[in-house]
Scaffold this motif. Structure first.
Motif, PDB file in Angstrom:
ATOM      1  N   TYR A   1       0.834  -1.199   0.000  1.00 13.91           N
ATOM      2  CA  TYR A   1       0.000   0.000   0.000  1.00 13.91           C
ATOM      3  C   TYR A   1       0.874   1.257   0.000  1.00 13.91           C
ATOM      4  CZ  TYR A   1      -3.580   3.351   1.479  1.00 13.91           C
ATOM      5  OH  TYR A   1      -4.432   4.440   1.562  1.00 13.91           O
ATOM      6  N   LYS A   2       1.846   1.282   0.895  1.00 10.43           N
ATOM      7  CA  LYS A   2       2.713   2.455   1.013  1.00 10.43           C
ATOM      8  C   LYS A   2       3.556   2.648  -0.240  1.00 10.43           C
ATOM      9  CE  LYS A   2       2.973   2.222   6.059  1.00 10.43           C
ATOM     10  NZ  LYS A   2       3.858   2.006   7.232  1.00 10.43           N
ATOM     11  N   ALA A   3       4.062   1.531  -0.786  1.00 15.84           N
ATOM     12  CA  ALA A   3       4.902   1.614  -1.981  1.00 15.84           C
ATOM     13  C   ALA A   3       4.114   2.112  -3.183  1.00 15.84           C
ATOM     14  CB  ALA A   3       5.509   0.244  -2.286  1.00 15.84           C
ATOM     15  N   ASN A   4       2.825   1.801  -3.205  1.00 14.85           N
ATOM     16  CA  ASN A   4       1.999   2.151  -4.355  1.00 14.85           C
ATOM     17  C   ASN A   4       1.377   3.544  -4.276  1.00 14.85           C
ATOM     18  OD1 ASN A   4       2.523  -0.341  -5.470  1.00 14.85           O
ATOM     19  ND2 ASN A   4       0.607  -1.272  -4.777  1.00 14.85           N
ATOM     20  N   GLU A   5       1.511   4.206  -3.114  1.00 18.13           N
ATOM     21  CA  GLU A   5       0.885   5.520  -2.966  1.00 18.13           C
ATOM     22  C   GLU A   5       1.384   6.507  -4.011  1.00 18.13           C
ATOM     23  OE1 GLU A   5      -0.637   6.837   1.256  1.00 18.13           O
ATOM     24  OE2 GLU A   5       1.429   6.142   1.422  1.00 18.13           O
ATOM     25  N   GLY A   6       2.697   6.534  -4.220  1.00 20.73           N
ATOM     26  CA  GLY A   6       3.275   7.446  -5.193  1.00 20.73           C
ATOM     27  C   GLY A   6       2.796   7.143  -6.608  1.00 20.73           C
ATOM     28  N   LEU A   7       2.685   5.853  -6.936  1.00 15.29           N
ATOM     29  CA  LEU A   7       2.217   5.452  -8.261  1.00 15.29           C
ATOM     30  C   LEU A   7       0.743   5.798  -8.447  1.00 15.29           C
ATOM     31  CD1 LEU A   7       3.993   1.984  -8.537  1.00 15.29           C
ATOM     32  CD2 LEU A   7       4.701   4.160  -9.559  1.00 15.29           C
ATOM     33  N   THR A   8      -0.018   5.659  -7.364  1.00 10.65           N
ATOM     34  CA  THR A   8      -1.436   6.048  -7.419  1.00 10.65           C
ATOM     35  C   THR A   8      -1.564   7.538  -7.715  1.00 10.65           C
ATOM     36  OG1 THR A   8      -2.072   4.297  -5.877  1.00 10.65           O
ATOM     37  CG2 THR A   8      -3.589   6.151  -6.098  1.00 10.65           C
ATOM     38  N   ASP A   9      -0.703   8.330  -7.104  1.00  5.66           N
ATOM     39  CA  ASP A   9      -0.713   9.772  -7.358  1.00  5.66           C
ATOM     40  C   ASP A   9      -0.383  10.090  -8.816  1.00  5.66           C
ATOM     41  OD1 ASP A   9      -1.344  10.271  -4.723  1.00  5.66           O
ATOM     42  OD2 ASP A   9       0.709  10.736  -4.118  1.00  5.66           O
ATOM     43  N   VAL A  10       0.497   9.302  -9.410  1.00  4.60           N
ATOM     44  CA  VAL A  10       0.832   9.505 -10.830  1.00  4.60           C
ATOM     45  C   VAL A  10      -0.429   9.358 -11.687  1.00  4.60           C
ATOM     46  CG1 VAL A  10       2.069   8.523 -12.808  1.00  4.60           C
ATOM     47  CG2 VAL A  10       3.247   8.808 -10.623  1.00  4.60           C
ATOM     48  N   ILE A  11      -1.228   8.331 -11.364  1.00  4.82           N
ATOM     49  CA  ILE A  11      -2.460   8.086 -12.127  1.00  4.82           C
ATOM     50  C   ILE A  11      -3.463   9.217 -11.923  1.00  4.82           C
ATOM     51  CG2 ILE A  11      -4.420   6.527 -12.456  1.00  4.82           C
ATOM     52  CD1 ILE A  11      -2.593   4.262 -11.433  1.00  4.82           C
ATOM     53  N   THR A  12      -3.733   9.550 -10.662  1.00  6.67           N
ATOM     54  CA  THR A  12      -4.743  10.574 -10.390  1.00  6.67           C
ATOM     55  C   THR A  12      -4.327  11.941 -10.936  1.00  6.67           C
ATOM     56  OG1 THR A  12      -3.833  10.938  -8.165  1.00  6.67           O
ATOM     57  CG2 THR A  12      -5.648   9.371  -8.368  1.00  6.67           C
ATOM     58  N   ASN A  13      -3.046  12.256 -10.869  1.00  3.12           N
ATOM     59  CA  ASN A  13      -2.577  13.535 -11.419  1.00  3.12           C
ATOM     60  C   ASN A  13      -2.747  13.583 -12.932  1.00  3.12           C
ATOM     61  OD1 ASN A  13      -1.851  14.580  -8.929  1.00  3.12           O
ATOM     62  ND2 ASN A  13       0.257  13.838  -9.049  1.00  3.12           N
ATOM     63  N   PHE A  14      -2.512  12.450 -13.588  1.00  6.61           N
ATOM     64  CA  PHE A  14      -2.682  12.407 -15.041  1.00  6.61           C
ATOM     65  C   PHE A  14      -4.127  12.721 -15.417  1.00  6.61           C
ATOM     66  CE2 PHE A  14      -4.048  10.147 -18.840  1.00  6.61           C
ATOM     67  CZ  PHE A  14      -3.131  10.593 -19.779  1.00  6.61           C
ATOM     68  N   TYR A  15      -5.081  12.062 -14.727  1.00  4.66           N
ATOM     69  CA  TYR A  15      -6.487  12.258 -15.095  1.00  4.66           C
ATOM     70  C   TYR A  15      -7.021  13.603 -14.626  1.00  4.66           C
ATOM     71  CZ  TYR A  15      -6.712   7.615 -17.047  1.00  4.66           C
ATOM     72  OH  TYR A  15      -6.498   6.512 -17.852  1.00  4.66           O
ATOM     73  N   ARG A  16      -6.457  14.166 -13.576  1.00  2.48           N
ATOM     74  CA  ARG A  16      -6.824  15.538 -13.202  1.00  2.48           C
ATOM     75  C   ARG A  16      -6.411  16.500 -14.320  1.00  2.48           C
ATOM     76  NH1 ARG A  16      -5.379  13.960  -7.777  1.00  2.48           N
ATOM     77  NH2 ARG A  16      -7.157  14.260  -6.368  1.00  2.48           N
ATOM     78  N   ASN A  17      -5.194  16.321 -14.788  1.00  2.00           N
ATOM     79  CA  ASN A  17      -4.703  17.182 -15.870  1.00  2.00           C
ATOM     80  C   ASN A  17      -5.499  16.959 -17.158  1.00  2.00           C
ATOM     81  OD1 ASN A  17      -2.710  18.358 -14.276  1.00  2.00           O
ATOM     82  ND2 ASN A  17      -1.202  16.780 -14.767  1.00  2.00           N
TER      83      ASN A  17
END
Length: 216
Positions: free
Chosen positions: A129-145
């Motif tokens: 979970y902790k390791a994937n938090e940064g990768l999850t942010d990559v996804i959400t930031n992409f779709y926000r943009n």
């Protein structure tokens, strides 16, 4: 089938007569309103989360934070529950509102395959979970943009592959939507809309109708 048990113990370093008391009892309140988070439920993660908070004389929670937790979604659910209790506390007239109250909330699952999960498996899931938090942010930031028209179309294939790798499929997102719908029933609109927005920024339209109806 997994069964959810929440054991709550309230400690404040004060005599019981001097403590604020939640109408109906805090243990009952938590048991009634808990929405066991999708990741922890899926991975049978259990544990104690300590929430520190203060209440004013009107019985409102005016500051709160996770004082110790597991660093996963259980932390945020414990924090949400304490914030949800705001306005329902009965506070003694002479109560010192600068006191920091501590609520240790124990999340426990029983039944299903959870009885077979050992400490090593639990720790592995928490680490993931902790390791994937940064990768999850990559996804959400992409779709926000992308929602703002500011994105590179060529990157989307990589983002979709990453989303699949992390297990954010429609089945998982449906669980997040179900969480949000439970929160709506508790009149926790903020918590519900955060869940629906998570689904949106995973590149899914599954929560769009709910966002349109409740989160504008």
């Amino acid at each position: 089938m997994k069964k959810i048990l929440v054991v709550f113990l309230f400690l404040a370093g004060l005599s019981s007569k001097a403590q604020p008391v939640l109408k109906g009892g805090l243990g009952t309140f938590i048991q009634k309103n808990i929405v066991y988070p999708a990741f922890s439920l899926q991975n049978c993660i259990q544990g104690k989360i300590n929430i520190s908070f203060k209440v004013n004389l009107a019985g409102e929670v005016y500051t709160s934070k996770v004082s110790s937790g597991l660093g996963i979604d259980l932390d945020q659910e414990a924090l949400r529950l304490i914030r949800l209790s705001s306005g329902q506390w009965q506070v003694p007239a002479q109560y010192d509102t600068t006191y920091v109250l501590i609520a240790p909330v124990n999340f426990t699952l029983s039944g299903g395959d959870c009885n077979l999960i050992n400490a090593t498996q639990k720790n592995k899931a928490i680490a993931a979970y902790k390791a994937n938090e940064g990768l999850t942010d990559v996804i959400t930031n992409f779709y926000r943009n992308k929602a703002q028209g500011n994105y590179n179309e060529a990157d989307e294939g990589r983002i979709v592959a990453l989303r699949q790798e992390l297990g954010y499929d429609d089945a998982y997102l449906e669980k997040i939507i179900a969480q949000g719908q439970k929160k709506l029933k508790q009149k926790d609109k903020q918590g519900a809309c955060e869940d629906f927005l998570f689904v949106k920024y995973m590149g899914s339209a599954l929560a769009d109708e709910l966002l349109e109806k409740y989160c504008k």
